[in-house]
Design a protein around this motif. Structure first.
Motif, mmCIF file in Angstrom:
data_model
loop_
_atom_site.group_PDB
_atom_site.id
_atom_site.type_symbol
_atom_site.label_atom_id
_atom_site.label_comp_id
_atom_site.label_asym_id
_atom_site.label_seq_id
_atom_site.Cartn_x
_atom_site.Cartn_y
_atom_site.Cartn_z
ATOM 1 N N ARG A 184 29.333 17.930 61.140
ATOM 2 C CA ARG A 184 29.436 18.353 62.540
ATOM 3 C C ARG A 184 30.840 18.814 62.879
ATOM 4 O O ARG A 184 31.098 19.254 64.000
ATOM 5 C CB ARG A 184 29.018 17.210 63.471
ATOM 6 C CG ARG A 184 27.507 16.945 63.419
ATOM 7 C CD ARG A 184 27.011 16.395 64.727
ATOM 8 N NE ARG A 184 25.560 16.206 64.723
ATOM 9 C CZ ARG A 184 24.827 16.137 65.813
ATOM 10 N NH1 ARG A 184 25.402 16.253 66.998
ATOM 11 N NH2 ARG A 184 23.528 15.955 65.757
ATOM 12 N N ARG A 185 31.752 18.695 61.970
ATOM 13 C CA ARG A 185 33.108 19.225 62.113
ATOM 14 C C ARG A 185 33.439 20.022 60.860
ATOM 15 O O ARG A 185 33.049 19.645 59.764
ATOM 16 C CB ARG A 185 34.150 18.118 62.308
ATOM 17 C CG ARG A 185 33.972 17.274 63.562
ATOM 18 C CD ARG A 185 35.034 16.184 63.603
ATOM 19 N NE ARG A 185 34.816 15.235 64.678
ATOM 20 C CZ ARG A 185 35.348 15.324 65.885
ATOM 21 N NH1 ARG A 185 36.137 16.353 66.167
ATOM 22 N NH2 ARG A 185 35.104 14.412 66.797
ATOM 23 N N VAL A 186 34.155 21.108 61.011
ATOM 24 C CA VAL A 186 34.605 21.954 59.900
ATOM 25 C C VAL A 186 33.421 22.480 59.086
ATOM 26 O O VAL A 186 33.573 22.884 57.944
ATOM 27 C CB VAL A 186 35.615 21.197 58.992
ATOM 28 C CG1 VAL A 186 36.464 22.167 58.188
ATOM 29 C CG2 VAL A 186 36.546 20.312 59.795
ATOM 30 N N GLU A 187 32.223 22.441 59.686
ATOM 31 C CA GLU A 187 31.040 22.931 58.988
ATOM 32 C C GLU A 187 31.126 24.423 58.704
ATOM 33 O O GLU A 187 30.585 24.915 57.705
ATOM 34 C CB GLU A 187 29.777 22.611 59.796
ATOM 35 C CG GLU A 187 29.524 23.491 61.012
ATOM 36 C CD GLU A 187 30.449 23.222 62.184
ATOM 37 O OE1 GLU A 187 30.561 24.096 63.057
ATOM 38 O OE2 GLU A 187 31.064 22.135 62.234
ATOM 39 N N ASP A 188 31.841 25.148 59.570
ATOM 40 C CA ASP A 188 31.983 26.584 59.342
ATOM 41 C C ASP A 188 32.838 26.855 58.113
ATOM 42 O O ASP A 188 32.500 27.693 57.282
ATOM 43 C CB ASP A 188 32.561 27.263 60.586
ATOM 44 C CG ASP A 188 33.869 26.649 61.046
ATOM 45 O OD1 ASP A 188 34.217 25.513 60.620
ATOM 46 O OD2 ASP A 188 34.576 27.295 61.850
ATOM 47 N N PHE A 189 33.953 26.124 57.985
ATOM 48 C CA PHE A 189 34.830 26.322 56.841
ATOM 49 C C PHE A 189 34.102 26.019 55.536
ATOM 50 O O PHE A 189 34.283 26.720 54.533
ATOM 51 C CB PHE A 189 36.078 25.453 56.971
ATOM 52 C CG PHE A 189 37.014 25.556 55.792
ATOM 53 C CD1 PHE A 189 37.307 26.774 55.225
ATOM 54 C CD2 PHE A 189 37.602 24.425 55.248
ATOM 55 C CE1 PHE A 189 38.169 26.894 54.143
ATOM 56 C CE2 PHE A 189 38.464 24.521 54.170
ATOM 57 C CZ PHE A 189 38.746 25.749 53.616
ATOM 58 N N LEU A 190 33.262 24.995 55.527
ATOM 59 C CA LEU A 190 32.514 24.672 54.317
ATOM 60 C C LEU A 190 31.642 25.856 53.901
ATOM 61 O O LEU A 190 31.598 26.224 52.723
ATOM 62 C CB LEU A 190 31.654 23.429 54.541
ATOM 63 C CG LEU A 190 30.751 23.022 53.371
ATOM 64 C CD1 LEU A 190 31.551 22.803 52.098
ATOM 65 C CD2 LEU A 190 29.959 21.756 53.731
ATOM 66 N N LEU A 191 30.963 26.484 54.841
ATOM 67 C CA LEU A 191 30.116 27.626 54.503
ATOM 68 C C LEU A 191 30.940 28.799 53.990
ATOM 69 O O LEU A 191 30.625 29.403 52.958
ATOM 70 C CB LEU A 191 29.292 28.058 55.711
ATOM 71 C CG LEU A 191 28.413 29.295 55.510
ATOM 72 C CD1 LEU A 191 27.429 29.096 54.369
ATOM 73 C CD2 LEU A 191 27.686 29.664 56.798
ATOM 74 N N TRP A 192 32.012 29.149 54.712
ATOM 75 C CA TRP A 192 32.831 30.281 54.259
ATOM 76 C C TRP A 192 33.395 29.999 52.855
ATOM 77 O O TRP A 192 33.439 30.901 52.006
ATOM 78 C CB TRP A 192 33.979 30.565 55.203
ATOM 79 C CG TRP A 192 33.753 30.505 56.674
ATOM 80 C CD1 TRP A 192 34.666 30.123 57.622
ATOM 81 C CD2 TRP A 192 32.582 30.865 57.433
ATOM 82 N NE1 TRP A 192 34.147 30.186 58.887
ATOM 83 C CE2 TRP A 192 32.868 30.646 58.800
ATOM 84 C CE3 TRP A 192 31.330 31.344 57.082
ATOM 85 C CZ2 TRP A 192 31.944 30.887 59.807
ATOM 86 C CZ3 TRP A 192 30.395 31.574 58.087
ATOM 87 C CH2 TRP A 192 30.696 31.355 59.419
ATOM 88 N N ALA A 193 33.843 28.759 52.629
ATOM 89 C CA ALA A 193 34.412 28.415 51.324
ATOM 90 C C ALA A 193 33.355 28.496 50.226
ATOM 91 O O ALA A 193 33.634 28.970 49.113
ATOM 92 C CB ALA A 193 35.031 27.016 51.376
ATOM 93 N N GLU A 194 32.142 28.034 50.515
ATOM 94 C CA GLU A 194 31.067 28.148 49.532
ATOM 95 C C GLU A 194 30.837 29.610 49.152
ATOM 96 O O GLU A 194 30.655 29.942 47.974
ATOM 97 C CB GLU A 194 29.779 27.552 50.100
ATOM 98 C CG GLU A 194 29.766 26.038 50.166
ATOM 99 C CD GLU A 194 28.521 25.504 50.832
ATOM 100 O OE1 GLU A 194 28.096 24.394 50.479
ATOM 101 O OE2 GLU A 194 27.967 26.208 51.707
#
Length: 280
Positions: A184-194
């Motif tokens: 629920r936090r930094v979920e966007d960064f995880l997707l972009w990094a993937e």
């Protein structure tokens, strides 16, 4: 910003996904900024994340001010957070590209035009973003600063911090990734990094083409917020290592950068608190 019907002109093959949670006061401005694009997105999807107040009614009211079918309202059965809401919007998207916008942010009028120009000029790109800025609501767009440049974002850049604000991103709908709903936090960064660490090509425009209308995360001066953000960042780094998307050396490098950034932010917060105390 007053809503107005989208013009009948050649648009952008983009579905705009907007997660909505108790956003009745701001959603009209966000949708109006999508409608004001010089190159109009083909679809806007508003996902009510089980707000439990008047938000769902407000979304239908906004949708009714535009031509039928341009704004689609989706109601989540239970509250699942922004990751689940965005994934639900992704499922309802019909266009080759998806753009993300938050319900309290807005876009500059040429955002979609410039991003689609870059994507069409380089079909190998799967994700393109741009800069964002904090701006008072209704203040008008920041002027472009020519020349407009597209910069490739490589593997090393993802080790430093999140290069892509969520409301700046346009990506291909057919990518084999989704937001991780455990985060629920930094979920966007995880997707972009993937996406980036999996070898897909990403880029960023050197222009401010979207705006936050409240202080960015952590800018309010709450140490607890910063601590939560850094804990989430640590969890993302462990997830990337667990999945083999980064090497142990890259993981420790990214962790070291995170520690330095956390220390710097704590010092800035302490200085801000001291200055506020002196001023009062």
């Amino acid at each position: 910003m007053k809503p107005h019907p989208p013009p009948d002109s050649a648009g952008a093959p983009v579905s705009v996904v907007i997660p909505c949670y108790r956003c009745a006061d701001t959603i009209a401005d966000s949708v109006a900024s999508a409608a004001a694009q010089t190159r109009l997105p083909a679809q806007v999807i508003l996902v009510d994340d089980a707000s439990g107040d008047g938000t769902l009614d407000a979304l239908h009211t906004v949708a009714a001010t535009y031509p039928p079918g341009w704004v689609v309202v989706v109601a989540a059965p239970v509250n699942g957070g922004p990751s689940r809401a965005r994934n639900l919007g992704w499922e309802h998207a019909t266009q080759p590209y998806i753009a993300f916008l938050d319900a309290d942010d807005t876009w500059a009028p040429r955002k979609m035009e410039l991003q689609m120009d870059a994507l069409e000029a380089d079909p190998g790109l799967v994700l393109i973003a741009h800069r964002m800025a904090v701006r008072e609501r209704g203040a008008g767009p920041v002027p472009l600063r020519p020349p407009v440049r597209v910069t490739a974002i490589g593997r090393r850049r993802f080790l430093l911090n999140n290069p892509f604000p969520t409301a700046s991103v346009v990506l291909r709908r057919d990518l084999p990734f989704r937001f991780n709903e455990r985060f629920r936090r930094v979920e966007d960064f995880l997707l972009w990094a993937e996406i980036g660490f999996s070898g897909y090509r990403c880029a960023k425009l050197n222009q401010v083409l979207a705006y936050w209308h409240k202080p960015t995360y952590g800018a309010g001066g709450l140490t607890a917020d910063l601590d939560a953000m850094h804990r989430a960042g640590r969890e993302v780094r462990h997830e990337l290592l667990r999945r083999g998307l980064v090497t142990p050396a890259e993981h420790w490098f990214a962790r070291s950068v995170g520690i330095v950034r956390r220390t710097r932010r704590r010092l800035l917060l302490a200085m801000r608190s001291r200055q506020t105390g002196v001023a009062s």
